[in-house]
Design a protein around this motif. Sequence first.
Motif, PDB file in Angstrom:
ATOM      1  N   SER A  40      -5.613  56.996  19.827  1.00 46.82           N
ATOM      2  CA  SER A  40      -5.240  55.605  19.576  1.00 46.82           C
ATOM      3  C   SER A  40      -5.222  55.244  18.102  1.00 46.82           C
ATOM      4  O   SER A  40      -4.737  54.189  17.720  1.00 46.82           O
ATOM      5  N   GLY A  41      -5.740  56.117  17.279  1.00 43.86           N
ATOM      6  CA  GLY A  41      -5.909  55.804  15.866  1.00 43.86           C
ATOM      7  C   GLY A  41      -4.661  55.223  15.202  1.00 43.86           C
ATOM      8  O   GLY A  41      -4.705  54.139  14.619  1.00 43.86           O
ATOM      9  N   ASP A  42      -3.522  55.923  15.356  1.00 43.90           N
ATOM     10  CA  ASP A  42      -2.280  55.490  14.718  1.00 43.90           C
ATOM     11  C   ASP A  42      -1.831  54.132  15.222  1.00 43.90           C
ATOM     12  O   ASP A  42      -1.445  53.265  14.441  1.00 43.90           O
ATOM     13  N   ALA A  43      -1.895  53.984  16.585  1.00 41.07           N
ATOM     14  CA  ALA A  43      -1.446  52.730  17.187  1.00 41.07           C
ATOM     15  C   ALA A  43      -2.265  51.567  16.656  1.00 41.07           C
ATOM     16  O   ALA A  43      -1.731  50.495  16.374  1.00 41.07           O
ATOM     17  N   LEU A  44      -3.553  51.778  16.513  1.00 36.22           N
ATOM     18  CA  LEU A  44      -4.419  50.698  16.052  1.00 36.22           C
ATOM     19  C   LEU A  44      -4.144  50.347  14.601  1.00 36.22           C
ATOM     20  O   LEU A  44      -4.024  49.187  14.237  1.00 36.22           O
ATOM     21  N   SER A  45      -3.985  51.368  13.774  1.00 39.11           N
ATOM     22  CA  SER A  45      -3.777  51.051  12.373  1.00 39.11           C
ATOM     23  C   SER A  45      -2.382  50.484  12.136  1.00 39.11           C
ATOM     24  O   SER A  45      -2.133  49.764  11.180  1.00 39.11           O
ATOM     25  N   GLN A  46      -1.460  50.792  13.076  1.00 45.68           N
ATOM     26  CA  GLN A  46      -0.110  50.208  12.990  1.00 45.68           C
ATOM     27  C   GLN A  46      -0.172  48.709  13.287  1.00 45.68           C
ATOM     28  O   GLN A  46       0.529  47.911  12.677  1.00 45.68           O
ATOM     29  N   ALA A  47      -1.045  48.324  14.275  1.00 41.35           N
ATOM     30  CA  ALA A  47      -1.116  46.925  14.678  1.00 41.35           C
ATOM     31  C   ALA A  47      -2.064  46.117  13.804  1.00 41.35           C
ATOM     32  O   ALA A  47      -1.867  44.923  13.599  1.00 41.35           O
ATOM     33  N   PHE A  48      -3.104  46.721  13.314  1.00 41.05           N
ATOM     34  CA  PHE A  48      -4.077  45.996  12.505  1.00 41.05           C
ATOM     35  C   PHE A  48      -4.222  46.715  11.162  1.00 41.05           C
ATOM     36  O   PHE A  48      -4.284  47.934  11.130  1.00 41.05           O
ATOM     37  N   ASP A  49      -4.281  45.921  10.111  1.00 39.66           N
ATOM     38  CA  ASP A  49      -4.408  46.572   8.807  1.00 39.66           C
ATOM     39  C   ASP A  49      -5.784  47.194   8.589  1.00 39.66           C
ATOM     40  O   ASP A  49      -5.914  48.283   8.100  1.00 39.66           O
ATOM     41  N   SER A  50      -6.792  46.467   9.070  1.00 38.49           N
ATOM     42  CA  SER A  50      -8.135  46.969   8.792  1.00 38.49           C
ATOM     43  C   SER A  50      -8.514  48.091   9.740  1.00 38.49           C
ATOM     44  O   SER A  50      -7.851  48.327  10.742  1.00 38.49           O
ATOM     45  N   ASN A  51      -9.601  48.703   9.488  1.00 36.91           N
ATOM     46  CA  ASN A  51     -10.053  49.817  10.290  1.00 36.91           C
ATOM     47  C   ASN A  51     -10.886  49.338  11.469  1.00 36.91           C
ATOM     48  O   ASN A  51     -12.013  48.924  11.312  1.00 36.91           O
ATOM     49  N   ILE A  52     -10.298  49.403  12.678  1.00 38.61           N
ATOM     50  CA  ILE A  52     -11.004  48.936  13.872  1.00 38.61           C
ATOM     51  C   ILE A  52     -11.263  50.114  14.792  1.00 38.61           C
ATOM     52  O   ILE A  52     -10.351  50.884  15.106  1.00 38.61           O
ATOM     53  N   SER A  53     -12.503  50.250  15.225  1.00 38.67           N
ATOM     54  CA  SER A  53     -12.844  51.340  16.135  1.00 38.67           C
ATOM     55  C   SER A  53     -12.255  51.068  17.519  1.00 38.67           C
ATOM     56  O   SER A  53     -12.148  49.916  17.949  1.00 38.67           O
ATOM     57  N   TYR A  54     -11.870  52.149  18.216  1.00 40.84           N
ATOM     58  CA  TYR A  54     -11.281  51.956  19.543  1.00 40.84           C
ATOM     59  C   TYR A  54     -12.308  51.384  20.520  1.00 40.84           C
ATOM     60  O   TYR A  54     -11.953  50.682  21.465  1.00 40.84           O
ATOM     61  N   VAL A  55     -13.606  51.668  20.296  1.00 41.44           N
ATOM     62  CA  VAL A  55     -14.644  51.096  21.156  1.00 41.44           C
ATOM     63  C   VAL A  55     -14.553  49.575  21.117  1.00 41.44           C
ATOM     64  O   VAL A  55     -14.522  48.901  22.161  1.00 41.44           O
ATOM     65  N   THR A  56     -14.452  49.019  19.922  1.00 45.23           N
ATOM     66  CA  THR A  56     -14.361  47.571  19.780  1.00 45.23           C
ATOM     67  C   THR A  56     -13.056  47.064  20.375  1.00 45.23           C
ATOM     68  O   THR A  56     -13.019  46.049  21.053  1.00 45.23           O
ATOM     69  N   TYR A  57     -11.983  47.809  20.122  1.00 44.60           N
ATOM     70  CA  TYR A  57     -10.692  47.383  20.647  1.00 44.60           C
ATOM     71  C   TYR A  57     -10.679  47.383  22.175  1.00 44.60           C
ATOM     72  O   TYR A  57     -10.129  46.493  22.810  1.00 44.60           O
ATOM     73  N   LEU A  58     -11.323  48.398  22.773  1.00 44.13           N
ATOM     74  CA  LEU A  58     -11.276  48.559  24.228  1.00 44.13           C
ATOM     75  C   LEU A  58     -12.241  47.639  24.966  1.00 44.13           C
ATOM     76  O   LEU A  58     -11.990  47.278  26.119  1.00 44.13           O
ATOM     77  N   SER A  59     -13.342  47.238  24.318  1.00 47.13           N
ATOM     78  CA  SER A  59     -14.356  46.420  25.000  1.00 47.13           C
ATOM     79  C   SER A  59     -13.764  45.247  25.782  1.00 47.13           C
ATOM     80  O   SER A  59     -14.097  45.052  26.962  1.00 47.13           O
ATOM     81  N   PRO A  60     -12.894  44.431  25.186  1.00 51.49           N
ATOM     82  CA  PRO A  60     -12.329  43.297  25.946  1.00 51.49           C
ATOM     83  C   PRO A  60     -11.615  43.754  27.211  1.00 51.49           C
ATOM     84  O   PRO A  60     -11.702  43.097  28.255  1.00 51.49           O
ATOM     85  N   ALA A  61     -10.923  44.910  27.126  1.00 46.01           N
ATOM     86  CA  ALA A  61     -10.192  45.408  28.292  1.00 46.01           C
ATOM     87  C   ALA A  61     -11.167  45.740  29.423  1.00 46.01           C
ATOM     88  O   ALA A  61     -10.935  45.401  30.578  1.00 46.01           O
ATOM     89  N   ILE A  62     -12.275  46.414  29.070  1.00 39.50           N
ATOM     90  CA  ILE A  62     -13.262  46.785  30.092  1.00 39.50           C
ATOM     91  C   ILE A  62     -13.907  45.527  30.668  1.00 39.50           C
ATOM     92  O   ILE A  62     -14.101  45.401  31.881  1.00 39.50           O
TER      93      ILE A  62
END
Lengths: 356, 305
Positions: free
Chosen positions: B68-90
């Motif tokens: 997911s690294g590329d997709a995340l950095s494409q959507a957000f400029d800053s460095n966001i961990s996938y754990v943080t990104y995925l938490s809302p989904a879970i």
Amino acid sequence: MTKGQTRSQQKGTDRSAETDLAIDAQNVRVTYEDGTEAVRGVSLRVEKGEFFGFLGPNGAGKTTTIKTLVTLLHPTRGSVRINGYDTAANPQAVRESIGYMAQETSIDRELTPRENLRLTCKLYGVPESEREDRIEELLDLVDLQDVADTRSETFSGGMKKRLDAATVLVHRPPVVFLDEPTTGLDPEARMRLWDYFERINDQGTTVFLTTQYLEEADHLCERLSLLQDGQVIATGAPETLKSEIGAAIFEVTLADPTEQQTECAVQAVQRIGALEGALIETTDDGLSVRAERAREATSELFVALDDAGVSVSGFDIRSPTLDDVFLALTGEDSTAAADEATNEGMASVSAQGVTK
Amino acid sequence: MSGQFDGDGAVVSEPTQKAPGRSATADVRVSFRRWLVKNVRNPYVVFTSLVQPVIFFVLFVEVFGAVSGDALSQAFDSNISYVTYLSPAIIIMSTLSSAATSGIGLVDDMEEGMFEKVLVSPMNRSAMFLGKLLSEVARIVVQTMIILLLGYLLLTLKTGSSTGQYVRTGIPGILGIVLITVLFGGAFMAYSNIVALVSRDQEATIMFSNLLTFPLMFVSSAFLPLDVLPGWINAIAVVNPITYGVDSVRAIMLGRDVMTVLDVTAFSGLWSTVVPGITVLTGFNLILGTVAVRLLRRAARAEVQ
């Protein structure tokens, strides 16, 4: 039995008082949306303290009627008053003063008997100080003390029914409605429930019981109504109803129950002077004769049959049962007769009832 | 007329004329506690609430996190961990599975005759349903907190970040997340009860809830930013309540506007996501809730004419 009869006689003298009606249904009609007329003008007057039976075959409208009595259904026409409260105008007061045991067992299977009873105590607002004592009493009453803290999902049908019956009583309602409480139970479980219902009735609770078992109504009820096709076809004490249809019944079993032999036998019986006006019906293996003076004509009957060359292999003189009442009134056999296994259990029970 | 026989000792004594009165709040409490006990005893409930989210969380982080690294950095400029990104989904997925079982209890009650038993008792009917609803809300609140804790642990294990890195809006943010899950859950509780009341069948209720849960999650912003997903998924995501639930929770966690399906700029920062999110979810609640309440009322007086 004697106790019950004395009590109903006492009540007979009080009947003019009129204020003592636990159930007063007037010309209740229920027509379902699809046009089915389930109940067609039923009127019921049940006094406080009575054990009242509501008897009829499947589909006669028993459950529909009972639902109108307990506020689950509003009659299309007519009115119902329970303990003086109108079910349409004051359903809340009615609900507070009744217990209703539905046809299908209604308990929370994920809860234990004690928890089920506690829940119903709360549903009916039984004060906390009285709750535990009452729960213990009821567990004793229905014999579930041993399994009081086991989840009820594993219970047998009879145990579930007993628990259901106990939950109906937590608030000590003056009137209890029981909709076919023993259907599908084995004879032993049925006997225990009967005992239980008699005890609560002895303590002054009015009991309204629907059943399709004639023996059950005969054994338990002081008065009963027979229901067919949504209409009451007779009301009275079981004894009264039975005496109304004649004194005795001969059941004759023929050694050779062919059509010809049976016809011979029927003709022979018809010629007996003492049995004039008797109702003669052919059965699978012989015939039954219902007559006012049947007992006196016993030897004549045998002679007549012998003269006609009919040989008899079995014979019985009996007093009429409610089944005969039903048959006489409707010309139909009640559904109970079909359930043979059940009837065997019931027969021994009603025999006991008679000898008492 | 009531003949008293003292001989039987241990039995019911004299019948009272009326049961003592109760209050509606007491009725809510009675129902709430009953359902809480039932939920805790039900292995299916414990599994969907506690075990399933843990499994999904760990697996998704390990599998999708790897790519997911590329997709995340494409959507957000800053460095966001996938754990943080995925938490809302879970969080939203678990809320969804919990809420979707709401109708099962109702069907159960109808089949067991408990529904009728309550109807014929003097208990307040609305209070009874409110109590059941509250027990489901309690379940959602508890599992949301558990997932947040788990997410924080995963993040610490993977990157060694501090609490502040996980929910960037702090304690008020956690409260906000809980409120949104409850609001989101409400809509699906209503949906589940609608299915239950229409089908009157347990299996149908379970089937419909599962049918909905899984695919709907994928056609939303739950697992990957919508920017990197195909156009047709974007089109569905706009009307998918999951998008609004996930985006609102995510905005609160990241403390910034993350919504891409609607371009709202009237508010600042995370509010540009949260305000439209809450609005849409409230709308779903009103519509589905009204239908559910109507059906429930009809069921409660089903045979009464």
